[in-house]
Design an enzyme around this catalytic site. Structure first.
Site, PDB file in Angstrom:
ATOM      1  CG  ASN A  33      50.817  55.457  16.905  1.00 22.66           C
ATOM      2  OD1 ASN A  33      49.611  55.362  16.755  1.00 22.66           O
ATOM      3  ND2 ASN A  33      51.415  56.625  17.134  1.00 22.66           N
ATOM      4  CG  ASP A  71      56.729  59.601  23.629  1.00 23.91           C
ATOM      5  OD1 ASP A  71      55.956  60.544  23.870  1.00 23.91           O
ATOM      6  OD2 ASP A  71      56.554  58.444  24.068  1.00 23.91           O
ATOM      7  CE  LYS A 117      62.296  53.632  -1.805  1.00 28.13           C
ATOM      8  NZ  LYS A 117      61.742  52.796  -2.846  1.00 28.13           N
ATOM      9  N   PRO A 134      57.652  67.827  21.111  1.00 27.55           N
ATOM     10  CG  PRO A 134      56.494  69.588  20.121  1.00 27.55           C
ATOM     11  CD  PRO A 134      57.474  68.498  19.820  1.00 27.55           C
ATOM     12  CB  ILE A 187      50.367  68.311  22.275  1.00 31.27           C
ATOM     13  CG1 ILE A 187      51.248  67.987  21.062  1.00 31.27           C
ATOM     14  CG2 ILE A 187      49.278  69.308  21.900  1.00 31.27           C
ATOM     15  CD1 ILE A 187      50.567  67.118  20.016  1.00 31.27           C
ATOM     16  CG  PHE A 190      42.546  59.147  26.182  1.00 31.84           C
ATOM     17  CD1 PHE A 190      41.902  60.371  26.257  1.00 31.84           C
ATOM     18  CD2 PHE A 190      41.777  57.994  26.072  1.00 31.84           C
ATOM     19  CE1 PHE A 190      40.521  60.454  26.237  1.00 31.84           C
ATOM     20  CE2 PHE A 190      40.394  58.056  26.047  1.00 31.84           C
ATOM     21  CZ  PHE A 190      39.760  59.287  26.135  1.00 31.84           C
ATOM     22  CE  LYS A 246      52.009  58.328  30.451  1.00 32.26           C
ATOM     23  NZ  LYS A 246      51.793  57.345  29.396  1.00 32.26           N
ATOM     24  CE  LYS A 278      51.956  63.187  29.304  1.00 32.87           C
ATOM     25  NZ  LYS A 278      52.044  63.189  27.857  1.00 32.87           N
TER      26      LYS A 278
HETATM   27  O1  C5P Z   1      53.234  60.444  27.652  1.00 38.40           O
HETATM   28  P1  C5P Z   1      52.184  59.673  26.954  1.00 38.40           P
HETATM   29  O2  C5P Z   1      52.337  59.695  25.478  1.00 38.40           O
HETATM   30  O3  C5P Z   1      51.956  58.288  27.413  1.00 38.40           O
HETATM   31  O4  C5P Z   1      50.857  60.475  27.365  1.00 38.40           O
HETATM   32  C1  C5P Z   1      49.674  60.227  26.795  1.00 38.40           C
HETATM   33  C2  C5P Z   1      48.830  61.478  26.749  1.00 38.40           C
HETATM   34  O5  C5P Z   1      49.603  62.633  26.420  1.00 38.40           O
HETATM   35  C3  C5P Z   1      47.805  61.403  25.668  1.00 38.40           C
HETATM   36  O6  C5P Z   1      46.693  62.158  26.072  1.00 38.40           O
HETATM   37  C4  C5P Z   1      48.488  62.030  24.462  1.00 38.40           C
HETATM   38  O7  C5P Z   1      47.581  62.516  23.521  1.00 38.40           O
HETATM   39  C5  C5P Z   1      49.281  63.139  25.136  1.00 38.40           C
HETATM   40  N1  C5P Z   1      50.557  63.469  24.459  1.00 38.40           N
HETATM   41  C6  C5P Z   1      50.711  64.694  23.864  1.00 38.40           C
HETATM   42  N2  C5P Z   1      51.904  65.027  23.272  1.00 38.40           N
HETATM   43  C7  C5P Z   1      52.933  64.153  23.264  1.00 38.40           C
HETATM   44  C8  C5P Z   1      52.782  62.889  23.870  1.00 38.40           C
HETATM   45  C9  C5P Z   1      51.577  62.589  24.457  1.00 38.40           C
HETATM   46  O8  C5P Z   1      49.763  65.504  23.846  1.00 38.40           O
HETATM   47  N3  C5P Z   1      54.060  64.480  22.675  1.00 38.40           N
END
Ligand code: C5P
Length: 400
Positions: free
Chosen positions: A209, A278, A288, A306, A308, A324, A338, A342
């Site tokens: 990204n 995600d 390749k 997962p 994190i 964030f 969110k 979380k």
């Molecule tokens: O669910 P989303 O990606 O929008 O959530 C954003 C927040 O969750 C950010 O702080 C990002 O670093 C964290 N995140 C994470 N592991 C993931 C997806 C998002 O720690 N797999």
């Protein structure tokens, strides 16, 4: 403008790394500091006062009998106007003099007569640095309240390799900027994730990204400068590691998760700034992927990565967690949902279409008490503001 209004006495003693002090002077003046250069006789063998005068825009002082300033006592007048004295390079001899209170030239007299902070950047051959007398002198200076910056390890002008190189001008600059910051996170440990992740689809391609890592790196820098011990886990990013920050490089979300889990014990804070994928491809090709004919497209299947942040927030001894969020629609609704999903106390939501790669950002903070808006500003300033906000919410006890 990070040093606007600050007056720095930059003291040069004898050493080949005087050439780095020329660049350091440029960095300091660019950051709006006033730089007053003072040189020992030995330093003038390596670089001329004229060069340092041209770069600092001020006359250089070399003699304790110089009467060009104030009440004709350069050693007193110069130090009273200074916010800090930085000796770079600091030679073995100069360190020995300082540790023993000797003052037989302008710079050493000025250091003894000072009423403000003193920082020194040692620069010498590795044997001179590791000599018991030097180490004894350095410990003495530390216990006298002097800040020792460096030295670095690496190739030396003499051809030997080891400890004793003066830090690079950029690192000295960073150390000085950090020195002036409030130590809001003193004694705290901070773990951060930053940047994008990269999910391979075959050995040479992958999904990623647009995250540059700028916000996460700025937060790591601000936390380090606020006195924290900082560990930054970064996805692929070309950004330089902030001074004093420990960095682990990872590629995939799974690697970021593993690294975060391995290092989360004892952390007081976890700041998840990374733009984590995600999903990842479950059928990664071993070789390749080749285009076989014009209409051929590969088929991928995905599995979820997962989360994190959610996993760390769910740990029994979880650190204080900050997330964030970047949304493309209905930011306020999605961001707070969110945060609750979380189970984190604080979420920083990026306003605007995209902050990825930009130097500035505008955010809303969500916590149990509601929202707080932070106007658009550069990410360095915003990082400092966010660290101050986070500090207000931290439990008073460190986990150490
Ligand atoms: O669910 P989303 O990606 O929008 O959530 C954003 C927040 O969750 C950010 O702080 C990002 O670093 C964290 N995140 C994470 N592991 C993931 C997806 C998002 O720690 N797999």
């Amino acid at each position: 403008m990070e040093l606007a209004g600050k007056t720095i006495i930059l003291g040069l003693t004898g050493g080949i790394s005087c050439y780095k002090s020329a660049e350091l002077t440029r960095l300091l003046t660019k950051a709006s500091a006033s730089v007053q250069v003072v040189m020992t006789d030995s330093a003038t063998q390596f670089i001329t006062p004229l060069t340092m005068q041209a770069l600092s825009g001020r006359p250089v002082f070399t003699s304790q009998w110089d009467t060009r300033i104030g009440n004709n006592m350069a050693h007193i007048d110069l130090s009273r106007k200074a916010d800090a004295i930085l000796i770079a390079p600091a030679s073995t001899n100069f360190i020995a003099k300082l540790a023993n209170g000797l003052c037989d030239d302008l710079l050493s007299t000025l250091c003894i007569a000072r009423d403000g902070p003193l920082l020194i950047a040692p620069a010498m051959n590795l044997q001179m640095w590791s000599h018991p007398a030097t180490q004894r002198n350095v410990s003495q200076l530390r216990s006298d309240g002097v800040s020792i910056i460096g030295p670095a390890n690496g190739a030396q002008a003499c051809g030997e390799i080891g400890d004793g190189r003066m830090l690079e001008p950029e690192d000295l600059y960073e150390a000085l900027v950090g020195f002036f910051q409030q130590k809001l996170l003193s004694g705290r440990r901070v773990l951060l994730t930053a940047g994008p992740t990269f999910e391979p689809i075959d050995p040479v391609r992958g999904l990623t990204n647009l995250s540059s890592g700028k916000m996460g790196f700025a937060l790591a820098r601000a936390a380090q400068q606020a006195g924290a011990e900082v560990h930054l886990i970064s996805g692929p990013s070309a950004l330089a590691t902030p001074y004093g920050v420990k960095r682990s490089d990872v590629q995939t979300a799974q690697q970021m998760y593993d690294c975060a889990m391995e290092n989360v014990g004892n952390q007081d804070l976890f700041i998840a700034v990374a733009a984590v994928s995600d999903w990842r491809v479950s059928n990664i090709a071993r070789h390749k992927i080749k285009k076989k004919h014009d209409t051929d497209v590969p088929q991928f299947s995905f599995v979820q990565n997962p989360d994190i942040l959610a996993s760390i927030a769910a740990l029994p001894q979880a650190p204080f967690c900050i997330g964030f969020a970047a949304e493309s629609d209905d930011l306020e609704k999605h961001a707070d949902a969110k945060r609750r999903r979380k189970k984190i106390p604080l979420l920083v939501a990026n306003l605007g279409p995209t902050t990825f790669g930009q130097d500035n950002n505008e955010v809303i903070l969500f916590d149990d008490t509601g929202q707080q808006h932070f106007a658009r500003t550069d990410k360095v300033t915003l990082a400092r503001l966010l660290i101050a906000e986070i500090t207000k919410r931290l439990p008073t006890q460190s986990k150490k």
